[in-house]
Design an enzyme around this catalytic site. Structure first.
Site, PDB file in Angstrom:
ATOM      1  NE  ARG A 148      -3.877  -2.318   1.924  1.00  0.00           N
ATOM      2  CZ  ARG A 148      -4.329  -2.470   3.185  1.00  0.00           C
ATOM      3  NH1 ARG A 148      -4.864  -1.895   3.603  1.00  0.00           N
ATOM      4  NH2 ARG A 148      -4.893  -3.413   3.291  1.00  0.00           N
TER       5      ARG A 148
ATOM      6  CB  SER B  40      -8.367  -2.103   3.413  1.00  0.00           C
ATOM      7  OG  SER B  40      -9.455  -2.452   4.205  1.00  0.00           O
ATOM      8  CG  HIS B  41      -9.118   0.614   6.553  1.00  0.00           C
ATOM      9  ND1 HIS B  41      -8.247  -0.546   6.242  1.00  0.00           N
ATOM     10  CD2 HIS B  41      -8.042   1.322   7.700  1.00  0.00           C
ATOM     11  CE1 HIS B  41      -7.092  -0.737   6.295  1.00  0.00           C
ATOM     12  NE2 HIS B  41      -6.793   0.801   7.064  1.00  0.00           N
TER      13      HIS B  41
ATOM     14  CG  ASP C 150     -13.136  -2.035   3.723  1.00  0.00           C
ATOM     15  OD1 ASP C 150     -13.825  -3.380   3.929  1.00  0.00           O
ATOM     16  OD2 ASP C 150     -11.837  -2.791   3.794  1.00  0.00           O
TER      17      ASP C 150
ATOM     18  CG  ASP D 283     -11.191  -4.252   0.671  1.00  0.00           C
ATOM     19  OD1 ASP D 283     -11.399  -3.586   1.852  1.00  0.00           O
ATOM     20  OD2 ASP D 283      -9.660  -5.162   0.770  1.00  0.00           O
TER      21      ASP D 283
ATOM     22  CG  ASP E  49     -11.583  -6.528   3.716  1.00  0.00           C
ATOM     23  OD1 ASP E  49     -11.854  -5.590   3.629  1.00  0.00           O
ATOM     24  OD2 ASP E  49     -10.528  -6.720   3.681  1.00  0.00           O
ATOM     25  NE  ARG E  50     -10.786  -2.726   7.765  1.00  0.00           N
ATOM     26  CZ  ARG E  50      -9.308  -2.336   8.471  1.00  0.00           C
ATOM     27  NH1 ARG E  50     -10.230  -1.331   9.409  1.00  0.00           N
ATOM     28  NH2 ARG E  50      -8.248  -3.146   8.105  1.00  0.00           N
TER      29      ARG E  50
ATOM     30  CE  LYS F 145     -11.151  -6.832   7.149  1.00  0.00           C
ATOM     31  NZ  LYS F 145      -8.475  -7.519   6.905  1.00  0.00           N
TER      32      LYS F 145
HETATM   33  C1  G16 Z   1      -5.535  -5.800   6.404  1.00  0.00           C
HETATM   34  C2  G16 Z   1      -5.696  -7.133   7.494  1.00  0.00           C
HETATM   35  C3  G16 Z   1      -6.435  -6.885   8.710  1.00  0.00           C
HETATM   36  C4  G16 Z   1      -5.577  -6.795   9.784  1.00  0.00           C
HETATM   37  C5  G16 Z   1      -6.008  -5.079   9.392  1.00  0.00           C
HETATM   38  C6  G16 Z   1      -4.925  -4.368  10.160  1.00  0.00           C
HETATM   39  O1  G16 Z   1      -7.079  -5.188   6.586  1.00  0.00           O
HETATM   40  O2  G16 Z   1      -6.660  -7.751   6.546  1.00  0.00           O
HETATM   41  O3  G16 Z   1      -5.999  -8.837   9.060  1.00  0.00           O
HETATM   42  O4  G16 Z   1      -5.932  -6.335  10.934  1.00  0.00           O
HETATM   43  O5  G16 Z   1      -5.107  -5.343   8.404  1.00  0.00           O
HETATM   44  O6  G16 Z   1      -3.967  -4.401   9.888  1.00  0.00           O
HETATM   45  P1  G16 Z   1      -3.246  -2.797  11.368  1.00  0.00           P
HETATM   46  O7  G16 Z   1      -3.251  -3.077  12.312  1.00  0.00           O
HETATM   47  O8  G16 Z   1      -1.701  -4.016  10.634  1.00  0.00           O
HETATM   48  O9  G16 Z   1      -3.121  -1.526  10.480  1.00  0.00           O
HETATM   49  P2  G16 Z   1      -7.317  -4.683   5.830  1.00  0.00           P
HETATM   50  O10 G16 Z   1      -8.801  -4.502   5.353  1.00  0.00           O
HETATM   51  O11 G16 Z   1      -6.848  -3.595   6.098  1.00  0.00           O
HETATM   52  O12 G16 Z   1      -7.181  -5.227   4.815  1.00  0.00           O
END
Ligand code: G16
Length: 543
Positions: free
Chosen positions: A22, A113-114, A277, A279, A281-282, A376
């Protein structure tokens, strides 16, 4: 066919984080940056000649340009077929579903993602393996190693693919099949949940608000909630995916989904609220004027799983990330099944799901899912809640309070300190690591430290070991403070502090969470010296 082999030189720092690479869009827009990383993915893989790749993203700025490059590079590197979501859209869980259903070799998901999107915001790219899940660490390490040695990349020159048109087209010898991004996913959800019961719930006047936050789940939620399940038009808001998410921050939490939170606390609030979110998954779920933490959501869903057709046989096990509250452990103990504790990152659940050791997984970071895919899945969690509400015909608040009455309540909160200097953040963590030996056995007021360590995980399936996954300070009553640095940010460092206290007495379940955790919150600062070392007197985000 016209394949160009272009010389290139490595970029430093193409190291996948918690979930893929990212960076700011401008970083990805540098000549060869994306190409280098994609070539590194392909260079790290073996045996994909003639095979199928799945490709799609959350529709954020730079999605289409990246898809064009990746299609050409897949063709030049020898893939036989790419399944790409129409308009370049595939939610992360839908990508996982498509990879599994079509037995693809793997997939590339374009998302940060978010994180916000737009020309000055974030972009991301992630490789998923044939099982449908995020690449495990040994694969991401191999990709990184290739990225530091890459000297050329292969790209198909000529031809064009119209990703807005369903059906098969060709780039040289490679077939590009533009697929409906929603169809396979809807079919899977129909098999898992009691759509008839949910339809009856909506027909009875039950009201819901689903905030897609102008991100990828809009088309999925519209098709399922308003289409299949008969929810009234307008149930899904912000349902059109936009490249900049309408200028919003597509992170479904109390801070960034404030419109939904406000709607759910208004006098005419709907019965159920949810958001997803960037993408997809959240998820965040809310009752009328009632917030459910992701950790509690996992626990309640696990305790009630048998009410959904896809899980009538019960759960083989539950898995949660280490910082996630221990509410799920209590459910697992009551059900007589195991609860696995993994490092943060959905990729760590893959082996447990593949081996049939866990059926449900969840994380405090608004992630919940099951073995139906290997990511997720925000809408899955929302549909499971709807299934549960449809069968029990109680409010979300009643269901959660009943749950606490039976299992006790794990008061839980995460405090994020965003955008702190990398040096300060590393210094703070080093200091904590250095004080672990001193912490063991120490008393802080009513709290005695039972365990202080840097979490290490040994995967029970393949024996791989992951070290330094977060500092745990566990007290004799089971309360915990956990510290770790985020692996998903693109600017500076984010310190996450996770605070948890168990309360068995139902008479005390009504307390405000921050008040219930006040002593531990003070202790978290005292132990790590947060204010002292970062100059911050308060977190930027509390969830
Ligand atoms: C990703 C991971 C998750 C993780 C989250 C937060 O989510 O897939 O397993 O819990 O990041 O990670 P961090 O605490 O390291 O920021 P996503 O939704 O961003 O793909």
């Amino acid at each position: 066919m016209p394949i160009l082999v272009r010389p290139t030189t490595p970029f430093p720092g193409q190291k996948p984080g918690t979930s893929g690479l990212r960076k700011k869009v401008a970083v990805f827009q540098q000549p060869n940056y994306l190409e280098n990383f994609v070539q590194s993915i392909f260079d790290s893989l073996e045996g994909f000649q003639g095979q199928t790749l799945v490709l799609g993203g959350d529709g954020r700025f730079f999605n289409r340009e990246a898809i064009d490059v990746i299609l050409r590079m897949a063709a030049a590197n020898g893939f036989g077929r790419v399944l790409v979501g129409r308009q370049g859209i595939l939610s992360t869980p839908a990508a996982s579903c498509v990879i599994r259903k079509h037995r693809a070799f793997g997939g590339i998901v374009l998302s940060a993602s978010h994180n916000p999107g737009g020309p000055h915001e974030d972009f991301g790219i992630k490789y998923n393996i044939g099982a449908g899940g995020p690449a495990p660490e040994k694969v991401t390490e191999a990709i990184y190693a290739c990225s530091q040695a890459v000297g050329e990349y292969r790209i198909f020159d000529g031809g064009a693919v119209d990703i807005d048109r369903l059906g098969i087209q060709h780039l040289g010898e490679m077939a590009v099949e533009v697929v409906d991004p929603v169809a396979d996913y809807v079919e899977l959800m129909e098999r898992l949940f009691d759509f008839s019961a949910i339809r009856r719930l909506f027909a009875s006047g039950f009201r819901m608000r689903y905030d897609a936050m102008h991100a990828v789940t809009g088309p999925y939620a519209l098709a399922i909630l308003e289409g299949c399940l008969g929810a009234p038009a307008g149930t899904v808001v912000n349902g059109t995916p936009l490249p900049d998410f309408g200028g919003g921050h597509p992170d479904p939490n109390l801070v960034h989904a404030h419109d939904l939170v406000a709607a759910m606390s208004a006098p005419d609030a709907p019965d159920f609220g949810a958001a997803s979110d960037g993408d997809g998954d959240r998820n965040m779920v809310l009752g009328r004027n009632f917030y459910v933490t992701p950790s509690d959501s996992l626990a309640v869903l696990a305790a009630n799983a048998r009410l959904a057709p896809g899980y009538t046989g019960g759960l083989a096990g539950i898995a949660r990330s280490m910082p996630t509250s221990q509410a799920a452990d209590r459910v697992a103990a009551a059900l007589g099944i195991r609860c696995y504790e993994t490092p943060t990152g959905w990729k760590f659940f893959g082996n447990l799901l593949d081996a049939g050791l866990a059926t449900f997984c969840g994380e405090e970071s608004f992630g919940t899912g099951s073995d139906h895919v290997r990511e997720k899945d925000g809408l899955w969690a929302v549909l499971l809640w709807l299934n549960l509400l449809a069968v029990r015909r109680q409010s979300m608040e009643t269901i959660v309070r009943d749950h606490w009455a039976v299992h006790g309540r794990n008061f839980y909160s995460r405090h994020d300190y965003e955008g702190i200097g990398t040096a300060e953040a590393d210094g703070l963590m080093d200091h904590l690591r250095g004080s672990l030996a001193d912490l063991a056995g120490r008393r802080f007021g009513a709290y005695i430290v039972r365990l202080a360590d840097d979490f290490a995980y040994t995967d029970p399936v393949d024996g791989s070991v992951s070290m330094r996954q977060g500092i745990r300070v566990v007290f004799s009553d089971g309360s915990r403070i956990v510290y770790r640095l985020s692996g998903t940010g693109t600017e500076g460092a984010t310190l996450r502090v996770y605070i948890e206290r168990f309360e068995p007495d139902p008479g005390k379940h009504d307390q405000d969470t921050q008040a219930a955790l006040a002593d531990l919150i003070r202790l978290a600062d005292q132990i790590a010296g947060i204010t002292l070392r970062t100059g911050r007197s308060a977190p930027t985000v509390i969830t």
